[in-house]
Design a protein around this motif. Structure first.
Motif, PDB file in Angstrom:
ATOM      1  N   UNK A 147      -0.553 -26.015  -8.160  1.00 25.56           N
ATOM      2  CA  UNK A 147       0.097 -26.642  -6.854  1.00 25.56           C
ATOM      3  C   UNK A 147      -0.992 -26.329  -5.696  1.00 25.56           C
ATOM      4  N   UNK A 148      -1.648 -27.536  -5.093  1.00 23.23           N
ATOM      5  CA  UNK A 148      -2.683 -27.425  -4.291  1.00 23.23           C
ATOM      6  C   UNK A 148      -1.984 -27.178  -2.823  1.00 23.23           C
ATOM      7  N   UNK A 149      -3.184 -26.228  -2.090  1.00 22.43           N
ATOM      8  CA  UNK A 149      -2.808 -25.723  -0.731  1.00 22.43           C
ATOM      9  C   UNK A 149      -2.776 -26.945   0.189  1.00 22.43           C
ATOM     10  N   UNK A 150      -2.079 -26.647   1.045  1.00 24.81           N
ATOM     11  CA  UNK A 150      -2.038 -27.942   2.365  1.00 24.81           C
ATOM     12  C   UNK A 150      -3.382 -28.214   2.631  1.00 24.81           C
ATOM     13  N   UNK A 151      -3.492 -29.475   2.748  1.00 24.25           N
ATOM     14  CA  UNK A 151      -4.751 -30.569   2.996  1.00 24.25           C
ATOM     15  C   UNK A 151      -5.352 -30.829   2.011  1.00 24.25           C
ATOM     16  N   UNK A 152      -4.994 -30.210   0.754  1.00 20.43           N
ATOM     17  CA  UNK A 152      -6.090 -30.658  -0.535  1.00 20.43           C
ATOM     18  C   UNK A 152      -4.963 -31.505  -1.520  1.00 20.43           C
ATOM     19  N   UNK A 153      -5.690 -32.044  -2.360  1.00 22.72           N
ATOM     20  CA  UNK A 153      -4.918 -33.156  -3.178  1.00 22.72           C
ATOM     21  C   UNK A 153      -4.875 -32.624  -4.747  1.00 22.72           C
ATOM     22  N   UNK A 154      -5.592 -31.785  -5.149  1.00 19.15           N
ATOM     23  CA  UNK A 154      -5.484 -31.216  -6.525  1.00 19.15           C
ATOM     24  C   UNK A 154      -6.376 -29.813  -6.363  1.00 19.15           C
ATOM     25  N   UNK A 155      -5.809 -28.794  -7.262  1.00 23.26           N
ATOM     26  CA  UNK A 155      -6.223 -27.464  -7.419  1.00 23.26           C
ATOM     27  C   UNK A 155      -6.034 -27.002  -8.909  1.00 23.26           C
ATOM     28  N   UNK A 156      -7.038 -26.338  -9.243  1.00 23.53           N
ATOM     29  CA  UNK A 156      -7.484 -25.946 -10.552  1.00 23.53           C
ATOM     30  C   UNK A 156      -7.605 -24.603 -10.525  1.00 23.53           C
TER      31      UNK A 156
END
Length: 768
Positions: A545-554
């Motif tokens: 789950x991406x942090x606030x302000x980001x669209x994707x996270x890995x």
């Protein structure tokens, strides 16, 4: 080396002149000294603190007031003591020695003798000399720190020696002249030493006939190295006083006419071309930005991957000169041309040069290229236009003569140079630089869908499994290296479950289970193109789950955390643009404190492509980093540059260039290839999810037809001056789409079996 044919000439080949005839005796091992010199200049270049003006001024004070009186007291007779000063003082000392007249006058006026430098060429002895110097320094100057403690943010102190400040500033970027990795190779330096001695021999005999002498880069390196040992240099070249001053040094203005005079004087003296591969005249060395980026490799972190083979590069120069008799007697010469081909890797390449372009009174450069060692060698053909061409009936030609120069033969030849004659009318000289490791070139190509075990979905596998259904569905990509070898398999999990005729079908797995894995090695083929993926998993990426302000996270198995967004953080909820100029990437590794990393949009630093022929602009483009560059023409689309920086190197160094749309990458041996592949694939998958479309053909599930290996391998041959040439002899990132998308015919209509699953299934799993 000798070149046969033509009228007898008084010139003698450099290798044929004996040591006794050279007249110059070198009192130092210049090969070992030059190797140490390059390492020292690199250390200076990478010590950014040493280039701050307050640091330089303080170093000059320490050199002038402390070091020189100390070394003078320690010097007994002609042998300098075995001690080495701290880096800042050694750098000022080195720069001072490069002006022999000024240095001699300084020493004689202050100490009534010329002070020399110890010849120390191995690390163990350097450590001993450094520690010994520290002990002596502390006893002599207890209130002065041995290593500099200047604050670079402080105001500039008073300059006590303007002359020394000018010298240190003049040579501040000297390492860039000798930074090519092949210049530290022993075979290169042995050849350079022979050419340096030849240069001194030529200057001693004929130096009075010209106003200035312009050294080539290899000769300059040996000359500066010689100068840096002042007592040895003074003794060796005492007979040349009055002539040696004619040699134009580093960072000095070079006239083109002086280059030509020096070149012709060398040719008359030795009968050989003056310039050769890796050895341009110093005035010309800065005019052309190298088309190939290679750097000194301290540590190849990819040795742990047995499937990844290193890529070796060399520079090649082909020089030509007409035989005097043939140039005046052969009336058909205007219909003849010289063709260059390669033994392997780029057999489709054919470059032609008319014979009439060459002269009989001087050597001329026919081609200057960068080649992979895997090309094996160069083939030169003398051809004549067929008679039907004369009548306008075609473009055919017939072969008159051919000669081959193999890289192995050239690597063993004196001065890495071989000369041969073609058809008794054309003399050819081919030279190379020693092969050195270059960056890895990797690309991902589509392949068949695989199951959870790594086997391709196929009736063949089904029969081998006694018709037990294959569970799970993974999109697969095969990673090929520069030579087309399979080295990794990338798999993206999409579906779980089975397919059974008339009932059960695979279903898309949960978002958090759509992992990406990389397996090391090649496919184990069972029948034809059907095979199993290698078993060893060397890298994984899991969505989070991406942090606030980001669209994707890995989250990567390497310990890195990747966050991605397109556009500003304020518009993340609605932005669907995936252009490179709007891409923002954050890559963090909490466990690593050695360096910081930036993933920048577009082709940055040495990969930045400019349309300018201005050498200064080309040079500056290698260090400029533009994090918010606007890409108006789409040329930067899909490119990202990974830059690593540290406290010692705050500007940073580009260690990889990725094109995530084409899944292609150029990766430094010091950068982890698996991490770069994970980065490339996750960016592409995130872009597909953001834009809700298949941007990089991820839905293709078959190996597409490619050009036959060996015909036109990417990166195998690059022309030094390739403006307007085919994209296949340019750096691949100049026109990546042309290099990769025209490898075969148009993409065929692909049919997939029900067992594999249809497009709708994979669209839900990839695009969402």
């Amino acid at each position: 080396m000798s070149v046969s044919g033509g009228a007898p000439a008084p010139a003698r080949c450099l290798s044929e002149i004996s040591e006794e005839e050279m007249t110059v005796r070198l009192g130092i091992d210049l090969v070992a000294a030059a190797r140490r010199n390059i390492g020292f200049l690199r250390l200076v270049a990478e010590s950014y603190w040493l280039h701050q003006k307050p640091t330089i001024i303080e170093a000059i004070r320490r050199y002038d007031e402390l070091w020189m009186p100390l070394i003078s007291d320690l010097t007994v007779g002609n042998s300098p003591p075995v001690v080495l000063p701290p880096l800042d003082i050694e750098w000022v000392w080195y720069c001072h020695c490069l002006n022999p007249v000024s240095y001699r006058q300084y020493c004689e006026s202050k100490f009534s003798k010329l002070i020399g430098k110890p010849a120390i060429f191995n690390e163990e002895n350097e450590d001993y000399a450094y520690n010994k110097c520290r002990e002596i320094w502390i006893r002599k100057y207890p209130s002065e720190p041995f290593e500099t403690e200047t604050d670079s943010n402080s105001k500039d102190p008073t300059v006590i020696n303007e002359n020394l400040l000018g010298l240190v500033s003049k040579y501040g970027s000297l390492y860039s002249t000798f930074s090519e990795p092949y210049m530290s190779e022993i075979v290169y330096l042995i050849a350079a030493k022979q050419r340096y001695k030849g240069f001194l021999y030529m200057m001693l005999r004929f130096g009075d006939t010209c106003p200035a002498l312009i050294p080539t880069k290899d000769i300059l390196l040996l000359w500066l190295t010689h100068q840096s040992y002042p007592t040895v240099y003074n003794a060796d070249l005492k007979e040349m006083e009055g002539k040696i001053e004619k040699v134009v040094g580093a960072a000095e203005f070079v006239k083109e006419e002086d280059v030509e005079v020096t070149k012709k004087l060398w040719e008359r003296t030795f009968g050989q071309p003056y310039e050769k591969a890796g050895c341009p005249a110093i005035g010309r060395a800065v005019k052309v930005r190298p088309q190939v980026y290679w750097d000194v490799v301290d540590n190849d972190v990819n040795k742990k991957y047995k499937s990844v083979m290193p890529r070796f590069l060399l520079e090649v120069c082909v020089m030509a000169k007409l035989n005097l008799k043939s140039s005046t007697s052969n009336k058909y010469i205007k219909n003849e041309f010289l063709r260059i081909r390669f033994s392997r890797c780029h057999k489709a390449l054919k470059l032609n040069k008319p014979i009439s372009d060459f002269a009989s009174d001087t050597w001329q450069k026919a081609w200057h290229l960068y080649c992979e060692f895997g090309t094996k060698g160069v083939i030169l053909e003398l051809r004549v236009l067929s008679s039907r061409c004369f009548k306008g009936g075609g473009t055919g030609s017939s072969l008159k003569d051919t000669i081959t120069f193999s890289w192995n033969d050239l690597s063993r030849a004196p001065s890495l140079t071989i000369g041969k004659e073609v058809d008794q009318k054309l003399n050819l000289v081919v030279s190379i630089t020693p092969p050195v490791q270059g960056p890895y070139l990797l690309k991902c190509v589509p392949d068949r869908v695989t199951d959870d075990s790594g086997a391709m979905i196929s009736d063949v596998v089904l029969r081998m499994n006694q018709y037990r259904p294959q569970e799970g569905r993974w999109l697969s990509r095969t990673v090929l290296d520069h030579a087309g070898r399979e080295c990794f398999v990338v798999r993206m999990r999409v579906c779980g479950g089975f397919w059974r005729r008339g009932g059960e079908t695979p279903s898309v797995v949960k978002w958090e289970d759509r992992i990406i894995e990389i397996r090391e090695g090649s496919w184990s083929y069972i029948a034809g193109s059907i095979g199993r993926a290698p078993e060893k998993v060397v890298g994984t990426a899991k969505p989070k789950v991406p942090s606030e302000g980001w669209q994707s996270s890995w989250s990567f198995s390497t310990g890195d955390e990747l966050s991605i967004r397109w556009g500003s953080s304020a518009s993340t909820s609605t932005s669907t643009s995936t252009s490179t100029s709007s891409l923002c990437i954050d890559l963090q590794n909490q466990a690593s404190t050695d360096s910081s990393v930036k993933v920048l949009p577009g082709r940055q630093m040495q990969y930045r492509v400019t349309n300018s022929n201005n050498p200064k602009e080309a040079k500056e483009s290698t260090i400029q980093v533009q994090e918010n560059e606007v890409d108006n023409d789409g040329q930067e689309d899909g490119f990202t540059t990974l830059v690593r920086s540290s406290n010692e190197n705050p500007i940073g160094k580009a260690t990889a260039l990725l094109n995530w749309k084409l899944l292609a990458a150029e990766i430094s041996p010091e950068e982890d290839t698996v991490l770069m592949l994970l980065l490339c694939v996750t960016i592409l998958k995130s872009a597909c999810e953001t834009r809700k479309e298949d941007i990089g053909n991820l839905l293709v599930r078959r190996r597409l037809k490619e050009v036959k290996l060996g015909d036109r391998d990417w990166g195998s041959v690059v022309l030094s001056s390739s403006s307007g040439s085919s994209p296949y002899v340019q750096p691949w990132y100049w026109n990546a789409k042309a290099v990769f998308e025209s490898n075969g015919a148009d993409k065929p209509a692909l049919n997939y079996s029900p067992e594999e699953g249809g497009d709708k299934l994979y669209k839900r799993g990839v695009i969402g």
